[in-house]
Each structure stands twice: as C-alpha cells, then as structure tokens.
Design an enzyme around this catalytic site. Structure first.
Site, PDB file in Angstrom:
ATOM      1  N   ASN A   9       3.555  -6.175   3.578  1.00 57.72           N
ATOM      2  CA  ASN A   9       2.115  -6.448   3.321  1.00 57.72           C
ATOM      3  C   ASN A   9       3.606  -7.432   2.836  1.00 57.72           C
ATOM      4  O   ASN A   9       4.079  -7.186   1.247  1.00 57.72           O
ATOM      5  CB  ASN A   9       1.808  -6.138   1.854  1.00 57.72           C
ATOM      6  N   LYS A  11       2.961 -10.214   1.088  1.00 56.71           N
ATOM      7  CA  LYS A  11       2.184 -10.637  -0.624  1.00 56.71           C
ATOM      8  C   LYS A  11       2.642 -12.042  -0.639  1.00 56.71           C
ATOM      9  O   LYS A  11       2.419 -13.072   0.645  1.00 56.71           O
ATOM     10  CB  LYS A  11       2.719 -10.429  -1.673  1.00 56.71           C
ATOM     11  N   GLU A  96      -4.136  -5.925  -6.141  1.00 55.09           N
ATOM     12  CA  GLU A  96      -3.772  -7.161  -7.007  1.00 55.09           C
ATOM     13  C   GLU A  96      -4.822  -8.104  -6.258  1.00 55.09           C
ATOM     14  O   GLU A  96      -4.901  -9.447  -7.359  1.00 55.09           O
ATOM     15  CB  GLU A  96      -2.336  -8.751  -6.223  1.00 55.09           C
ATOM     16  N   GLU A 165      -3.309   3.525  -2.291  1.00 54.84           N
ATOM     17  CA  GLU A 165      -1.858   2.325  -3.205  1.00 54.84           C
ATOM     18  C   GLU A 165      -2.639   2.618  -4.760  1.00 54.84           C
ATOM     19  O   GLU A 165      -3.495   1.935  -4.810  1.00 54.84           O
ATOM     20  CB  GLU A 165      -1.804   1.634  -2.646  1.00 54.84           C
ATOM     21  N   GLY A 171       4.785  -1.693  -6.927  1.00 55.55           N
ATOM     22  CA  GLY A 171       6.276  -2.944  -7.237  1.00 55.55           C
ATOM     23  C   GLY A 171       7.085  -2.578  -8.204  1.00 55.55           C
ATOM     24  O   GLY A 171       7.408  -3.268  -9.346  1.00 55.55           O
TER      25      GLY A 171
HETATM   26  P1  PGA Z   1       5.044  -2.422  -3.052  1.00 58.22           P
HETATM   27  O1  PGA Z   1       3.596  -2.732  -2.295  1.00 58.22           O
HETATM   28  O2  PGA Z   1       5.661  -1.527  -1.717  1.00 58.22           O
HETATM   29  O3  PGA Z   1       6.330  -3.379  -2.786  1.00 58.22           O
HETATM   30  O4  PGA Z   1       4.644  -1.129  -3.949  1.00 58.22           O
HETATM   31  C1  PGA Z   1       2.808  -1.813  -1.515  1.00 58.22           C
HETATM   32  C2  PGA Z   1       1.235  -2.948  -1.627  1.00 58.22           C
HETATM   33  O5  PGA Z   1       1.209  -3.365  -2.588  1.00 58.22           O
HETATM   34  O6  PGA Z   1       0.925  -3.228  -1.112  1.00 58.22           O
END
Ligand code: PGA
Length: 247
Positions: A9, A11, A96, A165, A171
């Site tokens: 992902n 983002k 998010e 998640e 994050g």
């Molecule tokens: P992360 O994000 O691996 O940076 O924690 C995962 C996600 O939000 O899909």
C-alpha cells in the site's frame, strides 16, 4: 493450501522516477513468486505502473474506489476506470479513509459492492483503535465493520480479501504480536464461515507495521494469509524479504 497475498500500500507516496526504480527493482527479483504480489498505487500512477508491470507476475491495485458507477462525483474514480487500467485489487475502507474522510461502515460496504461489480477484488480493511482495544472492544469493532460488508454483499463475500489492520499498529512501528493477530483473524474467519460455505478460501491478511523482520512470524499463523504493507513496501529490499517470507 491457498497462496498468500502480499500487497503493498504505497499510500500518497511516490513520483514517476521513484516509482519506476522501485518497480524495476521488484521485477528483477520477483520472477516466479511463491505468493501473489500486488502494489496498490496512487490512481494518477496507475497507467505508469500498468505499463511497467505488463507481462510480469505482479498485480496492480488501487487504494480507493467510488461507491458510484459514474456521473457528477468530482474527484472520484470509478470501478470501470480502474478496470480499464488493469486493476485487479482495490483497498476499501482503509482506516485512514475511515478516519480522515469519514467513511462509514455502510459506505465501505457499498464500495466493496462496486469493486465486485467491476470485476475488481476488494481488500476490505477492518481494525480497532487503541482506545477500542484498551476498552476490550476489539472483537466487537472488527465484527461490526465486517458485518456491514457481509450484509450488503451476501454470497459474493467469498470473492473479497479481508485485511485486519489494527489502527494502533499502522505506521507506528508497533506490530500486533503474531498471537494477537491470529486471535482476531480467527474471529474474522469464524464470522465469514457463518456467512459463506466458501469462507475457507477467503484470504485474511494482516497489516500494521509488518516489516522484513516480523513478517515470517506473522505469516506463519494459521489464519494469516498474507500482508498489507505500507512503509516497508516503499523499500524494494524490505518488500522482497516480506514476499520471500510468504513461501
Ligand atoms: P504500515 O501501513 O505497514 O506502514 O503500518 C499498513 C497500511 O496502512 O496498510
């Protein structure tokens, strides 16, 4: 045994030059992947990444989809549009988007339906906040989020991917322990089983600070069928190590 799914992902990260070097580094190493591999990229880069991935065993994914088919919805991208660019997966209901764009369980369920109707596999995200977990509400929250999707999609539910998640792990560098993640995956699996006779083949993947160091242990859990990877998907070496851990 079903193949694991490792989805990046990205983002809101990347640019034309960085995307190209990341994809080229992945393609150089991923020739006969032991897992299904996908990258979910910002929609403006779909054409670029589609072109780079052509003929290679990495699938293209998007990060969001409109709940509407077409029309006066400024800024939105439809399922048909995504499909035109070879999109196979689409993240739906990422925390998010739930948090910053006020996406409700009902909207996430509609987006899931729109993806399925467009021939795109939705990666439906569910997860509790830290406050939810501390209040002992983890199961209640993830079950409520998944129930909305099951309710609206009926027997098509066997065509989705579920991503657990935990919001507190995204994050933050804090990962759910393999046991914590497995526990929630088992709850989700049971809920899917109650809704579909095909539930065993639904991939339930984990996301939230999965990285090159912790991936193998998480992926070894019986109900963890892959990973949705944010930060570590932006570094070719880390993402490749995670893919390798999915064998
Ligand atoms: P992360 O994000 O691996 O940076 O924690 C995962 C996600 O939000 O899909």
């Amino acid at each position: 045994m079903k193949q694991k799914l490792i989805a990046g992902n990205w983002k809101m990260n990347g640019n034309l030059a960085a995307n190209e070097s990341l994809i080229r580094a992945l393609l150089a190493a991923v020739q006969q992947p032991v897992a299904t591999v996908a990258v979910c990229v910002p929609s403006v880069y779909l054409a670029q990444i589609q072109h780079l991935l052509a003929g290679h065993p990495i699938d293209l994914g998007a990060q969001d989809i409109s709940a509407h088919e077409a029309g006066a919805f400024t800024g939105e991208v439809s399922g048909a549009m995504l499909k035109e660019f070879g999109v196979r997966y689409c993240i739906v209901g990422h925390s998010e988007r739930r948090q910053y764009h006020a996406e409700s369980d009902a909207l996430v369920a509609s987006k899931t339906q729109r993806a399925l109707a467009s021939g795109i596999t939705p990666i439906v995200c569910v997860g509790e906040t830290l406050a939810d977990r501390e209040a002992g509400k983890t199961e209640e929250v993830v079950k409520r989020q998944l129930a909305a999707v099951i309710h609206e999609n009926g027997h098509c539910i066997s065509e989705i991917v579920v991503a657990y998640e935990p919001v507190w792990a995204i994050g933050t560098g804090k990962t759910a322990s393999p046991e914590q993640a497995q526990q929630v995956h088992a709850v989700l699996r049971a809920q899917l089983k109650a809704a579909s006779s095909q539930a065993e083949r639904i991939q339930i993947i984990y996301g939230g600070s999965m990285n090159a160091v912790n991936a193998a242990q998480l992926l070894a859990q019986p109900d963890i069928d892959g990973g949705l990877i944010g930060g570590a998907a932006l570094k070719a070496a880390d993402f490749l190590t995670i893919i390798d851990a999915a064998r």
